[in-house]
Design an enzyme around this catalytic site. Structure first.
Site, short mmCIF file in Angstrom:
data_model
loop_
_atom_site.label_atom_id
_atom_site.label_comp_id
_atom_site.label_asym_id
_atom_site.label_seq_id
_atom_site.Cartn_x
_atom_site.Cartn_y
_atom_site.Cartn_z
N THR A 108 0.85 -1.28 -0.04
CA THR A 108 0.01 0.10 -0.01
C THR A 108 0.99 1.34 -0.07
OG1 THR A 108 -1.71 -1.20 1.28
CG2 THR A 108 -1.77 1.17 1.31
N HIS B 246 1.96 1.98 -3.50
CA HIS B 246 0.66 2.41 -4.15
C HIS B 246 0.76 3.82 -3.92
CE1 HIS B 246 -1.29 -1.06 -6.23
NE2 HIS B 246 -1.46 -1.69 -5.12
N HIS C 243 2.54 2.04 8.35
CA HIS C 243 1.60 1.38 9.39
C HIS C 243 1.95 0.20 9.79
CE1 HIS C 243 0.13 0.22 5.45
NE2 HIS C 243 0.14 -1.17 5.94
#
Length: 347
Positions: free
Chosen positions: A40, A43, A61
């Site tokens: 992610t 991305h 995260h």
């Protein structure tokens, strides 16, 4: 001076002084130790999520760290506690939350995407996002608890049972973690992966792999299963070919668990779903039980997190780390070291 890594534009990161936010009521100030770079994050780095992130954005995260300070009303945590963060903050009022599915809240704040993340040396988060780590667990390994929680949730969504045949299409970090968690549940697992480096790593972990460029995976599954097909497939590749493979390997009433983020609609053989009465389930994120189980799996070595860490680099070298992951090659998981030299890897 403490540092933060910020996304400022497509394929552009910078480092800047971290803005330390004193913890308010119900909040905790953390010193992140290690932060993993995930798909992610890539991305976002590519500019694919500019409509969602607020620039400049502090990413990250997948993390581990220690509590520095607690805000008013926080009684369960104290300075020095080793923690990871379940990076979800939900509103508690939408239909998904009211149905008990807070992790897919309609107004979900995914911390590290929708709000500042862990790629900084000081980070303030809600205390209810913290997950306790065993004192014996090294903090570099603990940075892989979050992706392991993804795998735990995925295996649970697919309903994997002991003795079932499971095909994981895509042998990146999450794919390998799914394979390890499914194996721990008693399943027979095969990993489909093009990268020779990733296949080698998976095989070193005791997993059987197939190279889709070297032979017909569907035929291999037929031979493996005695013509029955697999009970479960996980699509983790994010590629159109991966979707096709994941559907075709399934036997009667097989379950396909969609894990990868597909940036565009894909063609799916719906006739196969009709003909074999297949089931498709989506799997997004995790809940607290998944996270707590992930801590157990990493701590007891069921998930050998250290084997998945390709390298650890200083936080200031984040741009080069993103470039290395973007370029592929012999890389699985890169961790950013957010410590200032006074915090060791071990808890």
């Amino acid at each position: 001076m403490t540092l933060a890594v910020r996304y400022t534009a497509a394929r552009t990161l910078d480092t800047a002084p971290a803005v330390t936010v004193e913890p308010g009521p119900g909040e905790v100030l953390l010193a992140p130790a290690y932060v993993g770079i995930c798909g992610t994050d890539l991305h976002i780095f590519h500019g694919d999520m500019d409509a969602r992130v607020s620039v400049p954005a502090v990413l990250g995260h997948e993390m581990s760290g220690r509590v520095l300070k607690v805000g008013a009303g926080v009684t369960d945590w104290r300075a020095g506690d080793a923690v990871t963060v379940m990076p979800l903050h939900w509103d508690g009022t939408c239909p998904a939350c009211l149905a008990g599915h807070q992790h897919i809240c309609r107004q979900l704040d995914f911390i590290g995407i929708d709000s500042p993340g862990a790629m900084q040396q000081r980070w303030t988060v809600p205390a209810d996002t913290l997950v306790r780590l065993p004192q014996s667990l090294a903090l570099d390994r603990a940075a892989l608890v979050e992706p392991t929680a993804v795998a735990v949730h995925d295996v649970g969504r697919a309903g994997v049972r002991a003795g079932e045949r499971v095909v994981v299409v895509g042998g990146g970090p999450v794919g390998v973690l799914i394979a390890l968690v499914a194996r721990a549940a008693g399943a027979e697992v095969r990993v489909v992966e093009l990268s020779a480096h990733r296949r080698k790593l998976a095989e070193e972990l005791g997993l059987t792999t197939w190279d889709p460029a070297a032979g017909d995976v569907v035929e291999a599954v037929q031979e493996w299963s005695g013509g029955a097909g697999a009970e479960v497939a996980f699509e983790v590749s994010g590629a159109a070919g991966g979707v096709e493979t994941a559907v075709e390997v399934l036997g009667a009433r097989g379950r396909l668990c969609l894990v990868a983020i597909h940036s565009r609609p894909r063609e799916v053989n719906l006739h196969r779903f009709f003909w074999r009465e297949l089931t498709l389930v989506g799997a997004r994120l995790y809940d607290r039980a998944d996270f707590e189980r992930a801590v157990e799996l990493v701590a007891d070595g069921t998930v050998p997190a250290e084997r998945l860490i390709s390298r650890v680099v200083p936080l200031a070298e984040a741009p080069a780390a993103f470039a290395a992951l973007e370029g592929g090659g012999d890389v699985m998981k890169i961790l950013l070291d957010c410590t200032d030299g006074t915090e060791g890897a071990a808890a």
